[in-house]
Design an enzyme around this catalytic site. Sequence first.
Site, PDB file in Angstrom:
ATOM      1  N   ASP A  17      -0.362  -8.285   1.820  1.00 37.81           N
ATOM      2  CA  ASP A  17       0.308  -6.990   1.706  1.00 37.81           C
ATOM      3  C   ASP A  17       1.802  -7.208   1.455  1.00 37.81           C
ATOM      4  O   ASP A  17       2.365  -8.231   1.863  1.00 37.81           O
ATOM      5  CB  ASP A  17       0.097  -6.218   3.016  1.00 37.81           C
ATOM      6  CG  ASP A  17       0.775  -4.864   3.028  1.00 37.81           C
ATOM      7  OD1 ASP A  17       0.780  -4.178   1.990  1.00 37.81           O
ATOM      8  OD2 ASP A  17       1.304  -4.488   4.090  1.00 37.81           O
ATOM      9  N   ASP A  37       4.578  -4.387   1.871  1.00 36.39           N
ATOM     10  CA  ASP A  37       5.431  -3.635   2.790  1.00 36.39           C
ATOM     11  C   ASP A  37       5.106  -3.984   4.243  1.00 36.39           C
ATOM     12  O   ASP A  37       3.981  -3.821   4.689  1.00 36.39           O
ATOM     13  CB  ASP A  37       5.262  -2.140   2.573  1.00 36.39           C
ATOM     14  CG  ASP A  37       5.595  -1.725   1.148  1.00 36.39           C
ATOM     15  OD1 ASP A  37       6.375  -2.423   0.492  1.00 36.39           O
ATOM     16  OD2 ASP A  37       5.049  -0.710   0.687  1.00 36.39           O
TER      17      ASP A  37
END
Length: 184
Positions: free
Chosen positions: A9, A11
């Site tokens: 991922d 963020d």
Amino acid sequence: MAKKRIAIDMDGVMADLNQHYIDWYYERTGERVTKEQLMGLPETTGFPQEGIVYKFLHTPGFFRTAPVMPGAQEVILKLMENYEVFIVSAAVEFPQSLSEKLEWLKEHFPYISWKNIVFCGLKTIVQADYMIDDYDKNLRYFEGERLLFTAPHNINYQDYNRYDSWEEIARFFAMQEAEAEVEE
């Protein structure tokens, strides 16, 4: 033998959005907030001016200027030696973030090919051996090994193996590689 695949991922894992929220909030209001004050609260909440931080997600330039999570660049580059690494981000939720996230990746992670960047909505379509994420909604339905990257909003999650830093992630994968060598 095919390389195992890692989905990472952006963020809250590669980009330190929590620090970015704090910095942007201070720059716009003059009020200081600490990560400790945000512990256990839903992301973008816990700031004195409620709702302002959520608006940052729709502000041009926000995603482009996020700081890199300490250790992410070095560890991801090292992981790419032995794993197939894909960056997986639910970028379509904030449409202006698509180009900003791509520019951010080109600047801070130039060694990641565009072929290994996946911008999507739900991450339930992701198939990999490992997923590193800071959200239960992304890890919950993932069928591989789930690695929870610690963030203030997930401090109360207890269903996953938790990693507080990229150094801890590096140690985890070093152990995986050592175990694979023993099995061979």
